[in-house]
Design an enzyme around this catalytic site. Structure first.
Site, PDB file in Angstrom:
ATOM      1  N   LEU A   1       0.803  -1.222   0.000  1.00 53.30           N
ATOM      2  CA  LEU A   1       0.000   0.000   0.000  1.00 53.30           C
ATOM      3  C   LEU A   1       0.837   1.274   0.000  1.00 53.30           C
ATOM      4  O   LEU A   1       0.328   2.362   0.305  1.00 53.30           O
ATOM      5  CB  LEU A   1      -0.973  -0.007   1.178  1.00 53.30           C
ATOM      6  CG  LEU A   1      -1.970  -1.178   1.166  1.00 53.30           C
ATOM      7  CD1 LEU A   1      -2.868  -1.132   2.386  1.00 53.30           C
ATOM      8  CD2 LEU A   1      -2.788  -1.185  -0.110  1.00 53.30           C
TER       9      LEU A   1
ATOM     10  N   HIS B   1       2.629   4.420  -1.658  1.00 54.65           N
ATOM     11  CA  HIS B   1       2.484   5.250  -2.850  1.00 54.65           C
ATOM     12  C   HIS B   1       3.804   5.260  -3.635  1.00 54.65           C
ATOM     13  O   HIS B   1       4.868   5.351  -3.027  1.00 54.65           O
ATOM     14  CB  HIS B   1       2.162   6.698  -2.460  1.00 54.65           C
ATOM     15  CG  HIS B   1       0.788   6.892  -1.952  1.00 54.65           C
ATOM     16  ND1 HIS B   1       0.454   6.703  -0.631  1.00 54.65           N
ATOM     17  CD2 HIS B   1      -0.355   7.263  -2.578  1.00 54.65           C
ATOM     18  CE1 HIS B   1      -0.831   6.958  -0.466  1.00 54.65           C
ATOM     19  NE2 HIS B   1      -1.353   7.293  -1.625  1.00 54.65           N
TER      20      HIS B   1
ATOM     21  N   MET C   1       9.227   4.959   4.391  1.00 55.88           N
ATOM     22  CA  MET C   1       9.295   3.571   3.920  1.00 55.88           C
ATOM     23  C   MET C   1      10.442   3.375   2.937  1.00 55.88           C
ATOM     24  O   MET C   1      11.085   2.325   2.932  1.00 55.88           O
ATOM     25  CB  MET C   1       7.966   3.142   3.297  1.00 55.88           C
ATOM     26  CG  MET C   1       6.829   3.056   4.298  1.00 55.88           C
ATOM     27  SD  MET C   1       7.199   2.043   5.755  1.00 55.88           S
ATOM     28  CE  MET C   1       7.486   0.458   4.999  1.00 55.88           C
TER      29      MET C   1
ATOM     30  N   ASP D   1      24.155 -11.265   1.642  1.00 53.79           N
ATOM     31  CA  ASP D   1      24.233 -12.119   0.451  1.00 53.79           C
ATOM     32  C   ASP D   1      25.665 -12.250  -0.056  1.00 53.79           C
ATOM     33  O   ASP D   1      26.108 -13.341  -0.417  1.00 53.79           O
ATOM     34  CB  ASP D   1      23.339 -11.572  -0.654  1.00 53.79           C
ATOM     35  CG  ASP D   1      23.455 -12.396  -1.923  1.00 53.79           C
ATOM     36  OD1 ASP D   1      23.125 -13.602  -1.872  1.00 53.79           O
ATOM     37  OD2 ASP D   1      23.893 -11.850  -2.950  1.00 53.79           O
TER      38      ASP D   1
END
Length: 147
Positions: free
Chosen positions: A61, A63, A99, A114
């Site tokens: 959710l 944007h 975010m 990794d």
């Protein structure tokens, strides 16, 4: 998604950080530039920027945001041993970039994992959090100091 049409477009900044702890030998590979997969910090920096740009693809959710700046800083900490990551994300828009900054930190640290997992599968990513945000209706926010 939240409707942000009525929100003013302002300069918005978010800063996030986190850490990856590892064995001394793994730290030495990164610091010495001798990891088998190459320049760990350089690749992690590019990955973090890509992570910020791809945040709405990963978080359902979120944007899509036109980022105006993503700065990624890594600090090698021999005493830990480990690497600290700090990301600053910026935009001019109707919604914040928290975010994007948080995602960038995680992707940067996961890339270190990794690239070094063959040497150390026990690395620990920790302390990923928002450190500050500026702009928008709610103004400035600073994370409390954690000791």
């Amino acid at each position: 998604m939240v409707d942000v049409r009525a929100k003013a477009a302002t300069h918005r900044v978010a800063v996030a950080g986190g850490t990856i702890r590892m064995q001394r030998e793994t730290f030495d590979l990164i610091a010495g530039g001798t990891a088998k997969k190459g320049d760990v910090i350089g690749v992690a920096r590019v990955a973090a920027i890509q992570g910020a740009k791809r945040t709405p693809d990963l978080i359902p959710l979120c944007h899509p945001i036109a980022l105006t700046r993503v700065a990624v800083d890594f600090e090698l900490d021999a005493a830990l041993p480990g690497v600290h990551c700090r990301v600053t994300a910026e935009t001019v828009g109707a919604t914040g970039v928290e975010m994007e900054a948080l995602t960038a930190v995680q992707v940067g640290l996961l890339t270190i994992y990794d690239m070094c997992k063959a040497a150390d599968r026990g690395m620990v990513i920790e302390g990923v959090r928002l450190l500050e945000k500026r702009g928008g209706k709610s103004g400035e926010w600073l994370a409390p100091v954690v000791r």
